[in-house]
Design a protein around this motif. Structure first.
Motif, PDB file in Angstrom:
ATOM      1  N   ALA A  80       0.831  -1.208   0.000  1.00 55.75           N
ATOM      2  CA  ALA A  80       0.000   0.000   0.000  1.00 55.75           C
ATOM      3  C   ALA A  80       0.862   1.254   0.000  1.00 55.75           C
ATOM      4  CB  ALA A  80      -0.921  -0.008   1.214  1.00 55.75           C
ATOM      5  N   GLY A  81       0.614   2.116  -0.981  1.00 58.10           N
ATOM      6  CA  GLY A  81       1.304   3.400  -1.035  1.00 58.10           C
ATOM      7  C   GLY A  81       2.651   3.382  -1.708  1.00 58.10           C
ATOM      8  N   VAL A  82       3.131   2.209  -2.140  1.00 61.53           N
ATOM      9  CA  VAL A  82       4.456   2.107  -2.758  1.00 61.53           C
ATOM     10  C   VAL A  82       4.319   1.364  -4.084  1.00 61.53           C
ATOM     11  CG1 VAL A  82       6.849   1.375  -2.489  1.00 61.53           C
ATOM     12  CG2 VAL A  82       5.505   2.008  -0.466  1.00 61.53           C
ATOM     13  N   HIS A  83       4.839   1.938  -5.148  1.00 58.15           N
ATOM     14  CA  HIS A  83       4.762   1.282  -6.456  1.00 58.15           C
ATOM     15  C   HIS A  83       5.640   0.036  -6.466  1.00 58.15           C
ATOM     16  CE1 HIS A  83       5.021   0.602 -10.805  1.00 58.15           C
ATOM     17  NE2 HIS A  83       3.957   1.378 -10.897  1.00 58.15           N
ATOM     18  N   CYS A 100       2.857  -9.652 -17.632  1.00 59.96           N
ATOM     19  CA  CYS A 100       2.160 -10.008 -18.877  1.00 59.96           C
ATOM     20  C   CYS A 100       0.738 -10.487 -18.590  1.00 59.96           C
ATOM     21  CB  CYS A 100       2.933 -11.068 -19.667  1.00 59.96           C
ATOM     22  SG  CYS A 100       4.483 -10.473 -20.333  1.00 59.96           S
ATOM     23  N   ALA A 101       0.089  -9.834 -17.635  1.00 59.60           N
ATOM     24  CA  ALA A 101      -1.303 -10.159 -17.296  1.00 59.60           C
ATOM     25  C   ALA A 101      -2.030  -8.866 -16.931  1.00 59.60           C
ATOM     26  CB  ALA A 101      -1.349 -11.160 -16.150  1.00 59.60           C
ATOM     27  N   GLN A 102      -2.107  -7.946 -17.882  1.00 59.64           N
ATOM     28  CA  GLN A 102      -2.753  -6.661 -17.624  1.00 59.64           C
ATOM     29  C   GLN A 102      -4.243  -6.796 -17.289  1.00 59.64           C
ATOM     30  OE1 GLN A 102      -1.922  -4.056 -20.941  1.00 59.64           O
ATOM     31  NE2 GLN A 102      -0.043  -3.301 -19.998  1.00 59.64           N
ATOM     32  N   ARG A 140      -8.507  -6.024 -13.316  1.00 60.39           N
ATOM     33  CA  ARG A 140      -9.647  -6.548 -12.560  1.00 60.39           C
ATOM     34  C   ARG A 140      -9.405  -6.423 -11.065  1.00 60.39           C
ATOM     35  NH1 ARG A 140     -12.484  -7.913  -9.239  1.00 60.39           N
ATOM     36  NH2 ARG A 140     -14.010  -9.642  -9.148  1.00 60.39           N
ATOM     37  N   LEU A 141      -8.166  -6.564 -10.624  1.00 59.66           N
ATOM     38  CA  LEU A 141      -7.835  -6.484  -9.208  1.00 59.66           C
ATOM     39  C   LEU A 141      -7.636  -5.053  -8.730  1.00 59.66           C
ATOM     40  CD1 LEU A 141      -5.293  -9.464  -9.040  1.00 59.66           C
ATOM     41  CD2 LEU A 141      -7.701  -9.467  -8.358  1.00 59.66           C
ATOM     42  N   GLY A 142      -7.749  -4.094  -9.655  1.00 60.46           N
ATOM     43  CA  GLY A 142      -7.572  -2.696  -9.283  1.00 60.46           C
ATOM     44  C   GLY A 142      -6.127  -2.316  -9.060  1.00 60.46           C
ATOM     45  N   LEU A 143      -5.222  -3.010  -9.714  1.00 61.09           N
ATOM     46  CA  LEU A 143      -3.792  -2.789  -9.535  1.00 61.09           C
ATOM     47  C   LEU A 143      -3.135  -2.522 -10.885  1.00 61.09           C
ATOM     48  CD1 LEU A 143      -3.110  -5.822  -7.163  1.00 61.09           C
ATOM     49  CD2 LEU A 143      -3.277  -3.425  -6.464  1.00 61.09           C
ATOM     50  N   THR A 144      -2.121  -1.661 -10.882  1.00 61.17           N
ATOM     51  CA  THR A 144      -1.351  -1.472 -12.106  1.00 61.17           C
ATOM     52  C   THR A 144      -0.166  -2.426 -12.169  1.00 61.17           C
ATOM     53  OG1 THR A 144      -0.045   0.272 -11.033  1.00 61.17           O
ATOM     54  CG2 THR A 144      -1.987   0.959 -12.296  1.00 61.17           C
ATOM     55  N   ALA A 145       0.305  -2.843 -11.007  1.00 60.58           N
ATOM     56  CA  ALA A 145       1.467  -3.727 -10.960  1.00 60.58           C
ATOM     57  C   ALA A 145       1.525  -4.405  -9.597  1.00 60.58           C
ATOM     58  CB  ALA A 145       2.758  -2.936 -11.199  1.00 60.58           C
ATOM     59  N   THR A 146       2.237  -5.510  -9.546  1.00 59.66           N
ATOM     60  CA  THR A 146       2.515  -6.192  -8.284  1.00 59.66           C
ATOM     61  C   THR A 146       3.977  -6.591  -8.244  1.00 59.66           C
ATOM     62  OG1 THR A 146       1.817  -8.305  -9.253  1.00 59.66           O
ATOM     63  CG2 THR A 146       0.187  -7.115  -7.924  1.00 59.66           C
ATOM     64  N   THR A 147       4.412  -6.968  -7.063  1.00 58.57           N
ATOM     65  CA  THR A 147       5.743  -7.547  -6.873  1.00 58.57           C
ATOM     66  C   THR A 147       5.562  -9.051  -6.737  1.00 58.57           C
ATOM     67  OG1 THR A 147       6.476  -5.555  -5.700  1.00 58.57           O
ATOM     68  CG2 THR A 147       7.802  -7.556  -5.422  1.00 58.57           C
ATOM     69  N   ARG A 148       6.340  -9.820  -7.480  1.00 57.46           N
ATOM     70  CA  ARG A 148       6.196 -11.275  -7.453  1.00 57.46           C
ATOM     71  C   ARG A 148       7.479 -11.937  -6.984  1.00 57.46           C
ATOM     72  NH1 ARG A 148       5.437 -14.237 -13.042  1.00 57.46           N
ATOM     73  NH2 ARG A 148       7.706 -13.953 -13.041  1.00 57.46           N
ATOM     74  N   ALA A 149       7.350 -12.787  -5.988  1.00 55.61           N
ATOM     75  CA  ALA A 149       8.458 -13.641  -5.545  1.00 55.61           C
ATOM     76  C   ALA A 149       8.138 -15.070  -5.957  1.00 55.61           C
ATOM     77  CB  ALA A 149       8.633 -13.551  -4.033  1.00 55.61           C
TER      78      ALA A 149
END
Length: 426
Positions: free
Chosen positions: A358-361, A382-384, A389-398
């Protein structure tokens, strides 16, 4: 859930030169295998050995070296066939990657719709109103080719919607798949949420209405036992570089009778039976799809990667990653301001997790972790449509693999716990 592994992780890590160095003064914690895996010396040495001793064009020469190269190349195909439960090596088509494999199938449907391939290919021809079904969670490689196929054939493009956590259910699929469905394409495991699809039930549903099933196996083939014939799918795609192998080579698996009937995507040398100035006939599968110079050393290295995975044991790898996933998801969800997408802690998933701080790109999160030697993936993966749909522009993936340790997960969790404070949003 299995709480121990059947292999010595510390010993296995020594097989990977890429893991034996520091990044920014810290031991590298490589948590980006979902994008590409590190390679063991087994694989590096196998490709180098082939290039130094056996390098030649395959299927094209009468000299000794060409024969040895061809033998190694086809043995690699047999190794991959055994690994995924193929009925024969003729069901394995070499491609440049999984994206190429999925496009090969989509273009085959288009060619059949245009009347190419004769009577055997009519089973692939689409009519206006026929439906192509994917899910809202698909990687673009298993979404865009089907969008394009629908646009060029008049077919209707439909998708199974996801829930607020990014997952979907068999009931969701039942609400979309119907009498006009001709193609069902979906990922065995989501590269964003780690959700494991109910493949056999979906196959039964799709085959019940006469649809063909295309499986994206990129996130399953490297991480768990895979028997495509038992699963009942019609086509499947996966890439070597996600499973300890080289880049530049992937696989399309298909049932032999379907491959032999599917019109080829690319044309040229090596895939023909007879060429005249008036017409051309094509070889049976798999050669009909393998025009041009082949990735011979890559195939040899890919086979060696599979032998390495088999030596470790896919069941042991799966158990190890499930345990790490539970540690990862439980740890992330316990942190304030962290939203993990996909199945909740305690629900089976593959060994990856995508999350929002939250609050950090996500890019800032990734750079903060990288400063501590922790390599993760950031962006929309590669899943825009899924992120939208989740209301997110990007996530961090581990994402984890057989060489990932508990300590690396704990380092990630400690780093993520500091991010919001570092950027002044805690």
């Amino acid at each position: 859930m299995t709480t121990s592994t059947a292999f010595d992780i510390s010993a296995k890590r020594l097989d990977f030169p890429g893991l034996q160095h520091e990044v920014n003064g810290f031991p590298l914690a490589y948590l980006d295998t979902g994008a590409t895996a590190q390679r063991p010396t087994w694989v590096l040495d196998a490709e180098r050995r082939f290039l130094e001793t056996t390098n030649a064009a395959v299927h094209r020469g009468a000299h000794t070296l060409a024969g040895l190269a061809t033998e190694a190349y086809e043995e690699a195909r047999e190794t991959v066939a055994r690994f995924v439960g193929a009925a024969s090596s003729d069901e394995i088509v070499w491609t440049s990657n999984a994206t190429d494999a999925l496009n090969l199938v989509a273009h085959g449907f288009e060619a059949a719709t245009d009347g190419r391939g004769g009577s055997p290919a009519k089973r692939f021809a689409l009519s206006p109103g026929d439906e192509i079904v994917v899910t809202e969670a698909e990687h673009h490689a298993n979404l865009v080719p089907w969008q394009e196929l629908a646009a060029r054939t008049g077919a209707v493009f439909r998708y199974v919607p996801v829930a607020d956590d990014g997952t979907w259910s068999l009931d969701d699929a039942r609400s979309v798949i119907g009498a006009r469905t001709r193609i069902l394409a979906f990922a065995h495991i989501s590269n964003v949420t780690g959700y494991v699809a109910p493949v056999e039930e979906l196959v039964e549903l799709a085959h019940g209405v006469g649809a063909l099933v295309v499986l994206d196996a990129c996130q399953s083939a490297p991480h768990r036992p895979l028997d495509l014939a038992r699963l009942g799918v019609d086509f499947a795609a996966f890439s070597a570089h996600k499973m300890l192998g080289p880049t530049g080579i992937g696989v399309l698996w298909g049932r032999k009778e379907l491959l032999d009937a599917l019109p080829p995507f690319r044309t040229g040398g090596s895939m023909i039976s007879t060429v005249t100035m008036e017409s051309t006939t094509f070889l049976p599968a798999p050669q009909r799809f393998e025009a041009g110079t082949q990735p011979v050393s890559q195939a040899v290295a890919f086979a060696e990667a599979i032998r390495y995975l088999e030596a470790v044991g896919l069941g042991a790898i799966e158990a190890h990653e499930e345990r790490l996933a539970e540690r990862l998801v439980s740890g992330l969800t316990a942190l304030p301001g962290i939203r993990v997408v996909g199945p909740a802690a305690g629900v089976p998933r593959s060994g990856l997790a995508s999350f929002d701080v939250a609050g950090v790109h996500a890019h800032d999160v990734g750079q903060y972790l990288d400063a501590q030697g922790i390599a993760v993936r950031v962006g929309h993966h590669c899943a825009q449509p899924l992120h939208r749909r989740l209301g997110l522009t990007a996530t961090t993936r581990a994402s984890t693999y057989l060489y990932t340790t508990d300590d690396e997960i704990d380092r990630l969790l400690a780093g993520v716990a500091e991010v919001r404070g570092y950027f002044g949003v805690a």
